[in-house]
Design an enzyme around this catalytic site. Structure first.
Site, PDB file in Angstrom:
ATOM      1  N   HIS A  15      42.936  89.484 -33.253  1.00 54.37           N
ATOM      2  CA  HIS A  15      42.636  90.897 -32.953  1.00 54.37           C
ATOM      3  C   HIS A  15      41.280  91.300 -33.556  1.00 54.37           C
ATOM      4  O   HIS A  15      40.753  90.640 -34.468  1.00 54.37           O
ATOM      5  CB  HIS A  15      43.737  91.796 -33.542  1.00 54.37           C
ATOM      6  CG  HIS A  15      43.879  91.643 -35.031  1.00 54.37           C
ATOM      7  ND1 HIS A  15      43.039  92.275 -35.933  1.00 54.37           N
ATOM      8  CD2 HIS A  15      44.714  90.888 -35.764  1.00 54.37           C
ATOM      9  CE1 HIS A  15      43.378  91.927 -37.149  1.00 54.37           C
ATOM     10  NE2 HIS A  15      44.375  91.084 -37.090  1.00 54.37           N
ATOM     11  N   ARG A  66      47.445  96.341 -33.645  1.00 52.79           N
ATOM     12  CA  ARG A  66      46.074  95.832 -33.638  1.00 52.79           C
ATOM     13  C   ARG A  66      45.912  94.682 -32.624  1.00 52.79           C
ATOM     14  O   ARG A  66      44.864  94.522 -32.004  1.00 52.79           O
ATOM     15  CB  ARG A  66      45.635  95.421 -35.034  1.00 52.79           C
ATOM     16  CG  ARG A  66      46.496  94.388 -35.739  1.00 52.79           C
ATOM     17  CD  ARG A  66      46.126  94.312 -37.205  1.00 52.79           C
ATOM     18  NE  ARG A  66      46.737  93.264 -37.984  1.00 52.79           N
ATOM     19  CZ  ARG A  66      47.900  93.353 -38.622  1.00 52.79           C
ATOM     20  NH1 ARG A  66      48.624  94.486 -38.508  1.00 52.79           N
ATOM     21  NH2 ARG A  66      48.377  92.358 -39.351  1.00 52.79           N
ATOM     22  N   GLU A  93      51.432  88.596 -37.722  1.00 54.68           N
ATOM     23  CA  GLU A  93      50.700  88.055 -38.868  1.00 54.68           C
ATOM     24  C   GLU A  93      51.708  87.543 -39.897  1.00 54.68           C
ATOM     25  O   GLU A  93      52.913  87.865 -39.822  1.00 54.68           O
ATOM     26  CB  GLU A  93      49.807  89.170 -39.456  1.00 54.68           C
ATOM     27  CG  GLU A  93      49.023  88.778 -40.690  1.00 54.68           C
ATOM     28  CD  GLU A  93      48.173  87.530 -40.497  1.00 54.68           C
ATOM     29  OE1 GLU A  93      46.964  87.670 -40.247  1.00 54.68           O
ATOM     30  OE2 GLU A  93      48.740  86.414 -40.586  1.00 54.68           O
ATOM     31  N   HIS A 188      46.995  86.955 -34.789  1.00 56.00           N
ATOM     32  CA  HIS A 188      46.507  87.286 -36.132  1.00 56.00           C
ATOM     33  C   HIS A 188      45.997  86.031 -36.836  1.00 56.00           C
ATOM     34  O   HIS A 188      46.321  84.914 -36.410  1.00 56.00           O
ATOM     35  CB  HIS A 188      47.646  87.917 -36.932  1.00 56.00           C
ATOM     36  CG  HIS A 188      48.246  89.110 -36.260  1.00 56.00           C
ATOM     37  ND1 HIS A 188      47.879  90.402 -36.537  1.00 56.00           N
ATOM     38  CD2 HIS A 188      49.167  89.196 -35.261  1.00 56.00           C
ATOM     39  CE1 HIS A 188      48.554  91.233 -35.768  1.00 56.00           C
ATOM     40  NE2 HIS A 188      49.323  90.531 -34.966  1.00 56.00           N
TER      41      HIS A 188
HETATM   42  O1  LIG Z   1      47.092  90.009 -43.121  1.00 58.44           O
HETATM   43  C1  LIG Z   1      45.923  90.069 -43.510  1.00 58.44           C
HETATM   44  O2  LIG Z   1      45.542  90.556 -44.566  1.00 58.44           O
HETATM   45  C2  LIG Z   1      44.847  89.409 -42.686  1.00 58.44           C
HETATM   46  O3  LIG Z   1      44.980  89.658 -41.374  1.00 58.44           O
HETATM   47  C3  LIG Z   1      44.837  87.930 -43.001  1.00 58.44           C
HETATM   48  O4  LIG Z   1      44.481  87.885 -44.305  1.00 58.44           O
HETATM   49  P1  LIG Z   1      44.016  86.501 -44.943  1.00 58.44           P
HETATM   50  O5  LIG Z   1      42.853  86.011 -44.123  1.00 58.44           O
HETATM   51  O6  LIG Z   1      43.647  86.902 -46.354  1.00 58.44           O
HETATM   52  O7  LIG Z   1      45.205  85.581 -44.863  1.00 58.44           O
END
Ligand SMILES: O=C(O)[C@H](O)COP(=O)(O)O
Length: 254
Positions: A15, A66, A93, A188
């Site tokens: 996203h 998102r 995610e 994600h």
């Molecule tokens: O969930 C989150 O914070 C991001 O989309 C992914 O975070 P990260 O790259 O720190 O795993």
């Protein structure tokens, strides 16, 4: 579904930038919107796909806004608002548990660089779970009403995401690709890391070094056995994606 022998193309897209991405916070299953920049990333992703003649026949998103909004903007700009879209929690995610909403730089300062890195990028490590009241609130969310095994997880490792995306890949995405259609997955960072780990059979070390930037279309083509013809796929804008992935890798380090 009849198969044509030549699998279709798979486009993976994280996203566009979200409000918590912009604030340098962990997001997880928090249902936050895109920033104006994130919406513009979705418009540019549509332009890139159009430029390369990659118009999706089928789309899959998570159940988080998102990802849904990114897909909606993209399809609208490709004049494909009518394309079927399937939304699934399996593409959500990572559930970041107690880190959800926390400022990455502060977490890194408290936990130290090694533990911070392990929480973000290792295959098996997971931070502390969501607090009980937060988990109860999540489990009352109607979009998760029919989840088996007690409902939404309190926290996930990347291996947990691999476990939930693998059946979706094997039973849904692979079958659609074998009909020769172009399939777009808008998801994600960690859901896509898990999917790429499955597609490319990544080693644990490769997984730890994998970062996926926002808004950057990543194209996979396959042989008849659904093995990627190019390991790691090919970004629509390779140099920009490489630089953006390096920036993702060091989030929270400043
Ligand atoms: O969930 C989150 O914070 C991001 O989309 C992914 O975070 P990260 O790259 O720190 O795993």
């Amino acid at each position: 579904m009849t198969t044509t022998g030549v699998p279709g193309e798979l486009i993976l897209l994280r996203h566009g930038q979200s409000t918590t991405n912009a604030e340098g916070r962990f997001t997880g299953w928090a249902d936050v919107p895109l920033t104006p920049h994130g919406e513009q990333q979705a418009v540019r992703a549509a332009w890139l796909l159009g430029r390369d003649g990659l118009v999706p026949d089928l789309v899959h998103t998570s159940v988080l806004r998102r990802s849904i909004r990114t897909a909606d903007i993209l399809l609208s700009h490709l004049d494909r608002a009518w394309v079927p879209v399937h939304r699934t929690w399996r593409l959500n995610e990572r559930q970041y548990g107690a880190l959800t909403g926390r400022v990455k730089r502060e977490v890194r300062g408290e936990a130290g660089p090694s533990r911070y890195q392990a929480w973000r990028r290792s295959l098996t490590e997971a931070p502390a779970p969501l607090a009980a009241d937060e988990l109860a609130r999540l489990r009352a969310d109607p979009r998760y009403a029919r989840l088996a095994d007690g409902g939404p997880p309190a926290v996930e490792s990347l291996a947990d995401i691999v476990a939930r995306v693998t059946p979706y890949w094997a039973d849904v995405l692979a079958a659609q690709l074998l009909t020769g259609r172009t399939v777009l997955v808008v998801a994600h960072g960690n859901a896509l890391r898990a999917l790429v780990a499955v597609l490319d059979r990544l080693t644990e070390r490769e997984v730890e070094n994998l970062n996926i930037p926002t808004g950057a279309p990543l194209l996979y083509r396959f042989d008849a056995a659904l093995r990627p013809t190019v390991r790691g796929g090919r970004y629509a804008e390779p140099a920009a994606a490489r630089a953006a992935a390096e920036a993702v890798a060091v989030e929270g380090h400043d």
